[in-house]
Design an enzyme around this catalytic site. Structure first.
Site, short mmCIF file in Angstrom:
data_model
loop_
_atom_site.label_atom_id
_atom_site.label_comp_id
_atom_site.label_asym_id
_atom_site.label_seq_id
_atom_site.Cartn_x
_atom_site.Cartn_y
_atom_site.Cartn_z
N VAL A 39 0.86 -1.28 -0.01
CA VAL A 39 -0.15 0.13 -0.08
C VAL A 39 1.01 1.39 -0.06
O VAL A 39 0.26 2.38 0.05
CB VAL A 39 -1.05 -0.03 1.31
CG1 VAL A 39 -1.97 -1.23 1.09
CG2 VAL A 39 -0.08 -0.09 2.69
N LEU A 77 3.15 4.20 1.44
CA LEU A 77 3.08 5.16 2.90
C LEU A 77 1.73 5.55 2.93
O LEU A 77 1.41 6.83 2.74
CB LEU A 77 3.99 6.06 2.70
CG LEU A 77 5.53 5.83 2.95
CD1 LEU A 77 6.33 6.80 2.98
CD2 LEU A 77 5.70 4.77 4.00
N HIS A 78 0.79 4.71 3.57
CA HIS A 78 -0.57 5.03 3.63
C HIS A 78 -0.73 4.71 5.28
O HIS A 78 0.07 3.82 5.76
CB HIS A 78 -1.58 4.64 2.71
CG HIS A 78 -1.09 4.98 1.33
ND1 HIS A 78 -1.70 5.89 0.98
CD2 HIS A 78 -0.59 4.34 0.42
CE1 HIS A 78 -1.36 6.32 -0.34
NE2 HIS A 78 -0.69 5.47 -0.94
N ALA A 79 -1.91 4.98 5.55
CA ALA A 79 -2.58 5.06 7.04
C ALA A 79 -1.66 4.00 7.93
O ALA A 79 -1.01 4.77 8.84
CB ALA A 79 -4.10 4.65 7.06
N PRO A 136 1.03 1.69 7.58
CA PRO A 136 2.46 2.06 7.53
C PRO A 136 2.88 3.33 8.07
O PRO A 136 4.11 3.63 8.70
CB PRO A 136 2.68 1.82 6.18
CG PRO A 136 1.63 1.15 5.53
CD PRO A 136 0.46 1.55 6.31
#
Length: 88
Positions: free
Chosen positions: A12, A14-16, A18
């Site tokens: 995913v 660098l989203h929510a 991570p």
């Protein structure tokens, strides 16, 4: 000052979730830490800042730290990214 380029390989980017781990790790260090992608640079300790970069899988980011623990900070953050945030 220490810098390192790292390719984001987790599914995913660098989203929510991570980014939460990334911010928590960055906040453990006293050094000033920034992350750059596509000519934009943000504070690595800012959730909204890092999310605003819109980093997806396969993109290269630059980690930069300056301060007493700069080497450790860059190494720890690079390791976190390179191990895909400990995801299976």
């Amino acid at each position: 000052m220490v810098t390192k380029d790292v390719v984001v390989q987790n599914q995913v980017g660098l989203h929510a979730r991570p980014v939460t781990f990334f911010i928590q790790k960055a906040s453990e260090f006293s050094s000033s830490i920034s992350v750059s992608c596509d000519d934009r640079t943000v504070n690595a300790k800012s959730l909204l800042g890092v999310l605003s970069l819109g980093v997806n899988r396969g993109m290269t980011i630059t980690l930069k730290a300056e301060g007493a623990d700069e080497k450790e900070a860059v190494a720890a953050l690079a390791d976190l990214i390179e191990t895909n945030f400990a995801e299976k």
